[in-house]
Design a protein around this motif. Structure first.
Motif, PDB file in Angstrom:
ATOM      1  N   UNK A  10       0.665  -1.534  -0.031  1.00 19.19           N
ATOM      2  CA  UNK A  10      -0.291   0.097   0.058  1.00 19.19           C
ATOM      3  C   UNK A  10       0.558   1.370   0.288  1.00 19.19           C
ATOM      4  N   UNK A  11       1.602   0.925   0.656  1.00 12.68           N
ATOM      5  CA  UNK A  11       2.891   2.015   0.820  1.00 12.68           C
ATOM      6  C   UNK A  11       3.945   2.844  -0.526  1.00 12.68           C
ATOM      7  N   UNK A  13       2.476   1.846  -3.474  1.00 10.83           N
ATOM      8  CA  UNK A  13       1.107   2.184  -4.320  1.00 10.83           C
ATOM      9  C   UNK A  13       1.399   4.231  -3.854  1.00 10.83           C
ATOM     10  N   UNK A  14       1.132   4.646  -2.250  1.00 12.44           N
ATOM     11  CA  UNK A  14       0.859   5.987  -1.526  1.00 12.44           C
ATOM     12  C   UNK A  14       2.266   6.639  -2.423  1.00 12.44           C
ATOM     13  N   UNK A  17       1.641   7.399  -6.279  1.00  8.73           N
ATOM     14  CA  UNK A  17       0.738   8.300  -5.562  1.00  8.73           C
ATOM     15  C   UNK A  17       1.386   9.686  -5.858  1.00  8.73           C
ATOM     16  N   UNK A  18       1.884  10.118  -5.199  1.00  9.63           N
ATOM     17  CA  UNK A  18       2.136  11.021  -4.363  1.00  9.63           C
ATOM     18  C   UNK A  18       3.178  11.568  -5.975  1.00  9.63           C
ATOM     19  N   UNK A 255      -1.370   8.232  10.866  1.00 10.18           N
ATOM     20  CA  UNK A 255      -0.526   8.543   9.899  1.00 10.18           C
ATOM     21  C   UNK A 255      -1.796   9.848   9.782  1.00 10.18           C
ATOM     22  N   UNK A 256      -3.419  10.183  10.040  1.00  6.63           N
ATOM     23  CA  UNK A 256      -3.581  11.063  10.085  1.00  6.63           C
ATOM     24  C   UNK A 256      -2.789  12.002  11.505  1.00  6.63           C
ATOM     25  N   UNK A 259      -0.024  13.897  10.388  1.00  3.61           N
ATOM     26  CA  UNK A 259       0.234  14.208   8.895  1.00  3.61           C
ATOM     27  C   UNK A 259      -0.593  15.553   9.849  1.00  3.61           C
ATOM     28  N   UNK A 297       7.861  18.790  -0.861  1.00  2.84           N
ATOM     29  CA  UNK A 297       6.056  17.965  -0.513  1.00  2.84           C
ATOM     30  C   UNK A 297       6.739  16.262  -0.627  1.00  2.84           C
ATOM     31  N   UNK A 300       8.365  14.639   1.876  1.00  2.00           N
ATOM     32  CA  UNK A 300       8.195  14.771   3.297  1.00  2.00           C
ATOM     33  C   UNK A 300       6.466  13.760   3.048  1.00  2.00           C
ATOM     34  N   UNK A 301       5.892  13.656   1.791  1.00  2.00           N
ATOM     35  CA  UNK A 301       5.300  12.660   1.836  1.00  2.00           C
ATOM     36  C   UNK A 301       5.974  11.480   1.905  1.00  2.00           C
ATOM     37  N   UNK A 304       6.793  10.804   5.383  1.00  2.00           N
ATOM     38  CA  UNK A 304       5.817  10.049   6.460  1.00  2.00           C
ATOM     39  C   UNK A 304       4.939   8.327   6.061  1.00  2.00           C
ATOM     40  N   UNK A 305       5.413   8.735   5.128  1.00  2.00           N
ATOM     41  CA  UNK A 305       5.101   7.617   4.932  1.00  2.00           C
ATOM     42  C   UNK A 305       5.853   5.945   5.087  1.00  2.00           C
ATOM     43  N   UNK A 308       4.647   5.705   8.739  1.00  2.00           N
ATOM     44  CA  UNK A 308       3.765   5.102   8.577  1.00  2.00           C
ATOM     45  C   UNK A 308       3.589   3.193   8.774  1.00  2.00           C
TER      46      UNK A 308
ATOM     47  N   UNK B 141      -4.960   6.687   0.457  1.00  2.00           N
ATOM     48  CA  UNK B 141      -4.237   7.030  -0.613  1.00  2.00           C
ATOM     49  C   UNK B 141      -4.067   8.989   0.239  1.00  2.00           C
ATOM     50  N   UNK B 143      -5.067  10.002   2.271  1.00  2.00           N
ATOM     51  CA  UNK B 143      -4.645  10.468   3.924  1.00  2.00           C
ATOM     52  C   UNK B 143      -3.981  10.169   4.643  1.00  2.00           C
ATOM     53  N   UNK B 145      -1.051  10.849   2.620  1.00  2.00           N
ATOM     54  CA  UNK B 145      -0.410  12.043   1.543  1.00  2.00           C
ATOM     55  C   UNK B 145      -0.723  13.182   2.972  1.00  2.00           C
ATOM     56  N   UNK B 146       0.004  14.066   3.500  1.00  2.00           N
ATOM     57  CA  UNK B 146       0.064  14.911   4.405  1.00  2.00           C
ATOM     58  C   UNK B 146      -0.138  16.323   4.001  1.00  2.00           C
ATOM     59  N   UNK B 149       1.457  20.187   3.138  1.00  2.00           N
ATOM     60  CA  UNK B 149       2.566  20.335   1.971  1.00  2.00           C
ATOM     61  C   UNK B 149       1.578  20.153   0.841  1.00  2.00           C
TER      62      UNK B 149
END
Lengths: 327, 686
Positions: A10-11, A13-14, A17-18, A255-256, A259, A297, A300-301, A304-305, A308, B141, B143, B145-146, B149
């Motif tokens: 999943x990460x 994939x995230x 996506x980023x 995660x939330x 963020x 960006x 940082x993403x 954070x991943x 997580x 996803x 959720x 991604x911060x 930023x």
């Protein structure tokens, strides 16, 4: 094992996506400010650097989108994030590489302290539900709604300007040399105190409130009643039966929370001119340094991943149900 | 601010089910009634104040906020109530004018983000299948991604977009958590009958989403809206603070931006940046307070914590242990004290709720004898589970033991009984489990999900047998597990890996670890299928013969008690209405309610009889009239039944002299007015 594989998948994939958002953003936005920049920099940039920026920001009109995307991914894979305009002609990766340790140190430390202290406070207030400690709740609610940067401004005014206890700007004294020497470490710590306290104060209320509410919920479970009926020591009832279960949603929703903490930390760094990537992002935005802003960006993403993923590993250790692939 | 966005795990933020037949307004009423707690009222008041300022602010501002004057950086004075800025602008005017822009962006972005979340969340939850998978991944996803930023980078590309750009950026980055919460809600709705019916009748999906389910989701959506407004107000301030808020207009964030640009703090100009930040924090607090109140409504346990708080003062006094009157003439008569293990007298337990005190257990007295199985039977809601918890003194707030006594006689020759209610905390933790253990109804809930079976079996040994080695403890755990027929290989299993029957056996094994003299069992077999139920009852009978413990067995299943119990107490509306030997109760139920209960269950082995229910439903325990609580449902009622409460006394002959019944049919004073053969206990004899 399937649990961890799914999470890693999943990460990835995230992260993809980023990266894709990053690639598409300049192409989707009305007007392209980078075009103006490139025109301004003409003659100062090597042809390769110009080409790299064109691929990043969708200015290479002669190629297809797919081709640009592949080239973009290729650049990323080689750690090429472009050239910073603020720190021209330093590559973005170098600029970020210098700032990142400061942020990891500051935000990492503040988040861990805030999580541990906030969770412990939440356990205590939750266990003593209905007692006088509940008067803390409105105060915590207020603290949870305070903007980080406003708290930072107050800290600067009070402890920097009025009391003059701590330096209010930067990450270390101007006379110090960065490295493993005592004056530098002392200076770095004294510069980090105010930003760290700000981040801890602004983020701790969230942990206290959510832990308290989960604690109250879990304490109503039969297994806690049973633990009491067993005559177990209070400590074991609170920790092994109450808190062990109450903490699960907090870890699952890390995660939330993270963020928000990272978002708040960016603004806090901006107030203190702390040499981390939050302040760097502020500078990049002020100078219309799009290569730097977008790269930050992304960094940082991804940070954070990774955090997580660590939280998921901890979750797997705490909850046997998740480990066995139910979640 | 994290807590505001994660009230509880989304799965637990389940709304109270509203019936689809009810009108929308009445559904809203049901869902919002009782929400007006002090914190909600305070939140609404603060929020209302700022909404009013947002509307009238520009008209009541004393000065033009952009007008520069020579009076620079002046502190608060009568002329400038909140002082002036670096360029001599009036801070109060900026604040009043800025309220509108800040509130407008916050509410607009909150609304747009909520709409996005509802669309994605309900679509994902209601359509299911591949669409759900894809939308869930998308939500998750966004959720991780911060948000800020991403918002910063987005806003940087639209430097002069104004408020509209801010609304778009904020809603595009903030919707994901709410979408996830709404999806969980929609998923639970999807399985409800009326949605299934709508799908079967071929209603269009849009109609399904917007007409059939959104109304039921409204309370959750409202809470998410408030959370998103809070997110928006903080994000707007953050973006504005970085100079991305369109510096041409006044908003709280812009004020902070200018204050920071001109380093207000280095000139001690606190009046410049404290008020706008305070406004943001106050609006945020008001939203959080409203959500906090809503959480309490959706999660009753948080509510009961609050009630426990408000009642703490009155609950503090210990229940009087001298409340047991006329012991000689009471239920204990005919037994020698030596034979009595546990003496419950005038035991009263009350739930102190917002709507008044619910007297769930009223004036209950009984004895538990050595080695006996005492059954307690009654419909759900009659107070039997509350009684079980209270006897163990593990009642949950807002339940409070109001009065009565619990006397325990550890040995037949003990000089004085131990008063369980007044013993010290230290003595109580020694007494617990060592003397009295408990098995709950649902073993899934009574086992801690995160530690393994061995740990849950041995932790009572660790505290009660401190001198035992780890090997001895583990050996004992394996031993008790073997006693209930579970192999030692299960020691390292977690509760979720066991079947329902196994979990219940583990719970029983757990109760036997210290060989207690009393085991309280609250519906231990109700959740299990009949075959497993039978096996466990047989096992319990064997264990009881081997280990000689006494049992208080609580169930709604009277026919089960006829077989398993020595004596049975029947509870109705929080009191015991009949207490006697099991075989006597089976042959000659004395109270009309017992008679009704006995006919509720078919008897497989006995003679054929008609299975009937008891018409009507149990009374409201908040307002019991001074009458027999069973009177409205009773087929034998007399005029006296509606005028006062019958006491639990000995039944008239030919009932056995140890039978107690609370019914005027057995009251000698009423005997004259009764036609012969009407009394239930005598009718079957006639």
């Amino acid at each position: 094992m399937r649990y961890y594989a799914r999470r890693v998948g999943f990460y990835l994939l995230a992260a993809w996506a980023a990266i894709t958002i990053n690639f598409l953003l300049p192409r989707l936005m009305p007007g392209n400010p980078v075009e103006v920049l490139l025109a301004r920099l003409k003659g100062h940039l090597s042809p390769q650097a110009t080409n790299a920026l064109e691929i990043q920001f969708g200015l290479a009109h002669h190629t297809s989108l797919v081709h640009e995307y592949v080239s973009y991914l290729n650049q990323l894979a080689h750690g090429q994030l472009g050239i910073s305009i603020t720190y021209f002609p330093t590559p973005v990766s170098t600029v970020i590489g210098e700032a990142l340790p400061w942020t990891v140190f500051l935000v990492g430390f503040a988040t861990i302290i805030s999580f541990i202290v906030g969770t412990l406070l939440g356990i205590i207030v939750g266990w003593k539900r209905g007692s006088r400690l509940d008067v803390l709740l409105p105060a915590t609610t207020f603290l949870s709604a305070v903007p980080y940067f406003w708290l930072a401004l107050l800290a600067v005014l009070l402890f920097g300007y009025v009391l003059k206890w701590f330096p209010t700007s930067g990450g270390f004294g101007l006379t110090d040399t960065i490295g493993f020497n005592l004056p530098f470490i002392e200076s770095a710590i004294s510069h980090a105190v105010l930003p760290a306290v700000t981040i801890i104060l602004a983020s701790i209320a969230g942990w206290v409130l959510s832990m308290r509410n989960m604690m109250v919920t879990v304490l109503g479970e039969d297994y806690v009643a049973l633990a009491e009926a067993k005559g177990l020591p209070r400590r074991r009832i609170i920790m092994t039966y109450g808190a062990r279960n109450a903490i699960l949603p907090n870890v699952a929703n890390f995660a939330l929370s993270l963020g928000f903490i990272v978002s708040g930390a960016i603004l806090t760094e901006a107030v203190f001119a702390y040499p981390g990537i939050g302040y760097l992002l502020f500078e990049a935005v002020s100078n219309e340094d799009f290569p730097l802003a977008q790269a930050i960006f992304l960094v940082i993403t991804i940070a954070v991943l990774v955090a997580n993923l660590l939280a998921d590993v901890v979750y797997g250790m705490l909850d046997p149900r998740a480990r066995q692939g139910e979640a | 601010m994290t807590a505001v966005f994660q009230p509880t795990d989304p799965a637990q933020a389940t709304t109270a089910a509203a019936t689809p037949a009810a009108s929308l307004s009445s559904r809203l009423w049901v869902n919002t009634r009782g929400m007006l707690t002090p914190s909600v009222i305070a939140g609404l008041a603060i929020l209302g104040l700022f909404v009013v300022i947002a509307i009238i602010g520009p008209y009541i501002a004393p000065d033009d906020p952009s007008a520069t004057t020579a009076a620079i950086l002046q502190g608060p004075s009568l002329h400038h109530l909140l002082g002036t800025t670096q360029t001599g602008q009036d801070v109060l005017s900026e604040l009043l004018v800025g309220t509108r822009a800040s509130m407008l962006v916050a509410f607009l972005a909150g609304a747009v983000a909520t709409a996005l979340a509802v669309l994605i969340g309900t679509a994902s939850g209601l359509i299911g299948g591949l669409a759900d998978e894809l939308l869930s991944v998308l939500t998750n996803i966004f959720l991780v991604i911060p948000a800020l930023p991403l918002a910063i980078v987005l806003a940087a590309y639209i430097p002069n977009g104004g408020e509209i750009a801010l609304v778009i950026v904020i809603s595009a980055t903030g919707w994901s958590w709410s979408a996830r919460v709404i999806r969980v809600q929609a998923l639970s709705l999807r399985k409800r009958d009326y949605v299934l019916a709508a799908r079967a009748s071929g209603e269009s999906r849009m109609r399904l989403i917007f007409v059939d389910t959104v109304p039921d989701l409204l309370p959750v959506i409202a809470i998410q809206f408030l959370s998103l407004v809070l997110f928006a107000i903080l994000t707007e301030a953050g973006l504005a603070f970085l100079g991305l808020g369109g510096t041409g207009s006044w908003s709280w964030g812009n004020m902070l931006y200018w204050a920071s640009e001109d380093t207000a703090w280095s000139q001690g100009a606190w009046w410049w940046f404290v008020p706008p930040g305070l406004c943001i924090a106050l609006v945020g607090t008001s939203l959080a307070l409203i959500n906090f109140g809503a959480d309490e409504v959706l999660n009753p346990r948080l509510r009961s914590a609050r009630i426990a708080r408000s009642n703490r003062a009155s609950a503090a006094e210990p229940p009087s242990s001298a409340a047991g009157p006329e012991l000689g003439a009471g239920p204990a008569a005919g037994d020698s004290d030596a034979d009595v293990l546990l003496e419950v007298r005038n035991f009263t337990v009350t739930y102190r709720t917002d709507d008044g005190a619910v007297r769930a257990v009223r004036d209950v007295s009984f004895d538990l004898h050595r080695g006996e199985v005492l059954g307690i039977a009654g419909e759900s809601g009659c107070g039997k589970t509350t009684l079980a918890y209270a006897i163990c003194q593990i009642q949950r707030p807002p339940a409070v033991i109001e009065g009565g006594s619990l006397l325990y006689r550890p040995r037949a020759d003990a000089a004085a009984p131990v008063d369980l209610l007044t013993m010290t905390a230290e003595d109580r933790s020694k007494y617990r489990w060592e003397e009295m253990a408990v098995v709950f109804q649902s073993a899934m809930n009574s086992l801690n999900p995160v530690i393994d079976v061995q740990n849950q079996l041995t932790d009572s040994l660790t505290s009660h047998r401190p001198d035992w080695t780890k090997q001895e403890r583990n050996a004992r755990a394996a031993e008790v597990l073997a006693m209930v027929g579970i192999s030692g290989s299960r020691l390292h299993s977690y509760p979720h890996e066991l079947s329902g029957g196994m979990r219940q056996r583990v719970a029983i094994a757990m109760a036997l670890v210290l060989e207690p003299s009393i085991v309280i069992m609250d519906e231990p077999t109700t959740a299990l299928d009949v075959v497993v139920q039978r096996e466990i009852i047989e096992q319990l009978t064997e264990l009881r013969h081997a280990l000689k413990f006494s049992v208080i067995f609580i169930t709604h299943d009277l026919s089960l008690l006829f077989e398993f119990a020595d004596r049975i107490a029947v509870m109705y509306a929080g009191s015991i209405v009949e207490l006697g030997k099991a075989d006597r109760l089976y042959r000659q139920p004395a109270h009309p309610y017992t008679l009704g209960l006995g006919t509720c269950f078919p008897n497989v082995s006995g003679p054929l009889k008609t299975v009937r229910g008891i018409p009507g439903s149990p009374p409201d325990l908040r307002s019991l009239p001074d009458a027999c609580p069973f009177e409205p449902r009773c087929g034998y009622r007399l005029p006296v039944c509606g005028t006062r409460q019958p006491q639990l006394t000995f039944g008239r002959p030919p009932l056995h002299d140890q039978t107690l019944v609370a019914c005027f049919l057995h009251d000698p004073e009423q005997a004259a007015s009764l036609p012969a053969g009407l009394i239930p206990g005598q009718a079957s004899n006639a």
